[in-house]
Scaffold this active site. Structure first.
Site, PDB file in Angstrom:
ATOM      1  N   CYS A  71      19.194   0.114 -15.213  1.00 38.72           N
ATOM      2  CA  CYS A  71      18.537   1.379 -14.830  1.00 38.72           C
ATOM      3  C   CYS A  71      19.526   2.442 -14.353  1.00 38.72           C
ATOM      4  O   CYS A  71      19.197   3.629 -14.327  1.00 38.72           O
ATOM      5  CB  CYS A  71      17.493   1.140 -13.750  1.00 38.72           C
ATOM      6  N   HIS A 126      15.792   8.223 -10.247  1.00 39.59           N
ATOM      7  CA  HIS A 126      15.350   7.196 -11.188  1.00 39.59           C
ATOM      8  C   HIS A 126      13.841   7.039 -11.024  1.00 39.59           C
ATOM      9  O   HIS A 126      13.334   7.041  -9.904  1.00 39.59           O
ATOM     10  CB  HIS A 126      16.061   5.880 -10.882  1.00 39.59           C
ATOM     11  N   ASN A 169       8.815   3.159 -15.722  1.00 39.84           N
ATOM     12  CA  ASN A 169      10.256   2.939 -15.620  1.00 39.84           C
ATOM     13  C   ASN A 169      10.833   2.745 -17.028  1.00 39.84           C
ATOM     14  O   ASN A 169      10.554   1.752 -17.684  1.00 39.84           O
ATOM     15  CB  ASN A 169      10.498   1.689 -14.753  1.00 39.84           C
TER      16      ASN A 169
HETATM   17  O1  UT7 Z   1      14.452   0.101 -11.741  1.00 39.80           O
HETATM   18  C1  UT7 Z   1      14.819  -0.687 -10.674  1.00 39.80           C
HETATM   19  C2  UT7 Z   1      14.149  -1.974 -10.726  1.00 39.80           C
HETATM   20  N1  UT7 Z   1      12.768  -2.020 -10.435  1.00 39.80           N
HETATM   21  C3  UT7 Z   1      12.147  -1.500  -9.378  1.00 39.80           C
HETATM   22  O2  UT7 Z   1      12.635  -0.670  -8.690  1.00 39.80           O
HETATM   23  C4  UT7 Z   1      10.814  -2.060  -9.029  1.00 39.80           C
HETATM   24  C5  UT7 Z   1      10.821  -2.563  -7.627  1.00 39.80           C
HETATM   25  N2  UT7 Z   1       9.617  -3.188  -7.200  1.00 39.80           N
HETATM   26  C6  UT7 Z   1       8.388  -2.609  -7.170  1.00 39.80           C
HETATM   27  O3  UT7 Z   1       8.204  -1.510  -7.652  1.00 39.80           O
HETATM   28  C7  UT7 Z   1       7.295  -3.321  -6.436  1.00 39.80           C
HETATM   29  O4  UT7 Z   1       7.831  -4.401  -5.732  1.00 39.80           O
HETATM   30  C8  UT7 Z   1       6.146  -3.834  -7.345  1.00 39.80           C
HETATM   31  C9  UT7 Z   1       5.339  -2.658  -7.851  1.00 39.80           C
HETATM   32  C10 UT7 Z   1       6.722  -4.613  -8.512  1.00 39.80           C
HETATM   33  C11 UT7 Z   1       5.201  -4.731  -6.552  1.00 39.80           C
HETATM   34  O5  UT7 Z   1       4.694  -4.054  -5.418  1.00 39.80           O
HETATM   35  P1  UT7 Z   1       4.785  -4.729  -3.962  1.00 39.80           P
HETATM   36  O6  UT7 Z   1       4.129  -3.788  -3.045  1.00 39.80           O
HETATM   37  O7  UT7 Z   1       6.225  -5.058  -3.704  1.00 39.80           O
HETATM   38  O8  UT7 Z   1       3.891  -6.036  -4.127  1.00 39.80           O
HETATM   39  P2  UT7 Z   1       4.316  -7.566  -3.981  1.00 39.80           P
HETATM   40  O9  UT7 Z   1       5.264  -7.981  -5.054  1.00 39.80           O
HETATM   41  O10 UT7 Z   1       4.694  -7.842  -2.561  1.00 39.80           O
HETATM   42  O11 UT7 Z   1       2.914  -8.241  -4.267  1.00 39.80           O
HETATM   43  C12 UT7 Z   1       1.766  -8.031  -3.430  1.00 39.80           C
HETATM   44  C13 UT7 Z   1       0.570  -8.724  -4.072  1.00 39.80           C
HETATM   45  C14 UT7 Z   1       0.847 -10.166  -4.491  1.00 39.80           C
HETATM   46  O12 UT7 Z   1      -0.312 -10.943  -4.216  1.00 39.80           O
HETATM   47  P3  UT7 Z   1      -0.412 -11.863  -2.900  1.00 39.80           P
HETATM   48  O13 UT7 Z   1       0.738 -12.834  -3.033  1.00 39.80           O
HETATM   49  O14 UT7 Z   1      -0.256 -10.924  -1.741  1.00 39.80           O
HETATM   50  O15 UT7 Z   1      -1.753 -12.476  -3.026  1.00 39.80           O
HETATM   51  C15 UT7 Z   1       1.037 -10.080  -5.988  1.00 39.80           C
HETATM   52  O16 UT7 Z   1       0.675 -11.270  -6.660  1.00 39.80           O
HETATM   53  O17 UT7 Z   1       0.190  -8.049  -5.265  1.00 39.80           O
HETATM   54  C16 UT7 Z   1       0.067  -8.982  -6.344  1.00 39.80           C
HETATM   55  N3  UT7 Z   1       0.370  -8.316  -7.584  1.00 39.80           N
HETATM   56  C17 UT7 Z   1      -0.551  -7.652  -8.300  1.00 39.80           C
HETATM   57  N4  UT7 Z   1      -1.866  -7.433  -8.101  1.00 39.80           N
HETATM   58  C18 UT7 Z   1      -2.529  -6.690  -9.014  1.00 39.80           C
HETATM   59  C19 UT7 Z   1       1.566  -8.213  -8.220  1.00 39.80           C
HETATM   60  N5  UT7 Z   1       1.433  -7.486  -9.344  1.00 39.80           N
HETATM   61  C20 UT7 Z   1       0.129  -7.132  -9.415  1.00 39.80           C
HETATM   62  C21 UT7 Z   1      -0.623  -6.381 -10.334  1.00 39.80           C
HETATM   63  N6  UT7 Z   1      -1.942  -6.174 -10.091  1.00 39.80           N
HETATM   64  N7  UT7 Z   1      -0.070  -5.817 -11.445  1.00 39.80           N
END
Ligand code: UT7
Length: 314
Positions: free
Chosen positions: A115, A240, A270
């Site tokens: 990225c 980004h 992204n």
């Molecule tokens: O380009 C550079 C690289 N990439 C990035 O910069 C991305 C960085 N990360 C992110 O943008 C975020 O971490 C995400 C959008 C990927 C995830 O958001 P988060 O607020 O960090 O959520 P999390 O991973 O802590 O997950 C929270 C909950 C989990 O459920 P439990 O364990 O709390 O029951 C996940 O299983 O959300 C769940 N979850 C979803 N729920 C509905 C994860 N993906 C999804 C989804 N829909 N698509």
């Protein structure tokens, strides 16, 4: 001798025709439009056709940037392409693009920093120009992320899209690019990667998110300090486009209101190395930037890699 700088003379971009909305993704994996918008700010992304490769997308973006710069392709003496998803292992995307553009003889190579690729490529071209190794450079960020996304993994498939962005840089006695800053830390490779035996990417999203917020906060401060500037001196942040919450956190650290931040993540997600030039071209074509304004570009991605560029608009 008058110091030599590189000036940004034109921008261009391309997004594939097919738009994939959140509702369509939620028919395949257990997610929802509300969750995706609230956690990422993404509403849709563009997906390249099966027979549409990164060279095809890069060619359109590059032609648009050359047209905006009023420069013919044969005037280029450097082509740098940042991509993580080349159509083929070799020749490089840059050489394939060079042929499509009808340029002969320019130095042409690809660069891989996921990225952060566009910022790495911009910094590289800037150094070529400043050391008189090139007069006119084309810098492209292009990705077909849909090819390496696991469409059954709801934590990653919602995030990525395809597209291309390009800029033309020319040597000038006036800046231009004021400074560039590049970093990497390979200890975090496991958190965001396409594992050696796999075809698709894996990410520990929350850990990446926290590192991105911290690291981008640091690099914007590093960029300001290197130029003797404060947050209030930045007219536009061109970040980004990975997640609106990461962008908001960086803007807050700079003390910049969101009206001064270019955000295009909602409609293309992204696009890895293409995200920054896509945002830059979007705002340039909407005539957001005024001559003399300070633009701060930044990115963070797999590696981990991160980087920034401070430039003065045309
Ligand atoms: O380009 C550079 C690289 N990439 C990035 O910069 C991305 C960085 N990360 C992110 O943008 C975020 O971490 C995400 C959008 C990927 C995830 O958001 P988060 O607020 O960090 O959520 P999390 O991973 O802590 O997950 C929270 C909950 C989990 O459920 P439990 O364990 O709390 O029951 C996940 O299983 O959300 C769940 N979850 C979803 N729920 C509905 C994860 N993906 C999804 C989804 N829909 N698509």
């Amino acid at each position: 001798m008058t110091p030599l700088y590189s000036r940004l003379c034109g921008t261009g971009s391309y997004l594939p025709e097919r738009v994939l909305g959140n509702d369509e993704i939620s028919q395949r994996v257990d997610t929802s439009d509300e969750w995706i918008v609230a956690r990422t700010g993404i509403r849709s992304r563009h997906i390249a056709a099966a027979d549409e490769g990164v060279v095809d997308m890069a060619t359109v973006a590059a032609q648009r940037a050359l047209e905006a710069a009023g420069l013919a392709a044969d005037a280029l003496d450097l082509i740098v392409v940042a991509t993580t998803t080349p159509d083929q292992i070799f020749p490089s995307t840059a050489c394939l693009l060079q042929s499509r553009l009808g340029n002969r003889g320019a130095a042409a190579f690809d660069l891989q920093a996921v990225c952060t690729g566009f910022i790495y490529a911009l910094a590289t071209a800037d150094r070529f120009i400043r050391s008189q190794g090139a007069r006119h450079a084309l810098v492209v960020g292009v990705e077909k992320m849909s090819r390496i996304v696991d469409w059954d993994d709801r934590s990653t498939c919602i995030l990525f899209g395809d597209g291309a962005g390009a800029v033309v840089l020319s040597a000038s006695s006036k800046p231009g690019i004021l400074s560039t800053h590049l970093h990497a830390d390979g200890r975090y490779a496991d958190l965001l990667q396409v594992p050696a035996a796999a075809d698709t990417l894996t990410m520990q999203g929350n850990a990446v998110f926290r590192m991105a917020v911290r690291t981008l906060g640091e690099i914007v401060q590093e960029t300001l300090a290197a130029n003797g500037l404060e947050g209030k001196d930045i007219d536009w942040l061109v970040p980004h486009q990975a997640n609106i919450r990461i962008i908001q956190a960086t803007a807050e650290k700079l003390g910049l209101p969101m009206e001064r931040v270019v955000t295009t993540v909602a409609h293309h997600g992204n696009v890895s190395a293409a995200s920054v030039p896509l945002a830059l071209d979007d705002a340039a074509r909407r005539q957001c930037f005024r001559p003399g304004q300070h633009l701060l570009l930044e990115a963070f991605g797999g590696g981990f890699t991160w980087g920034s560029a401070l430039l003065r608009w045309l």
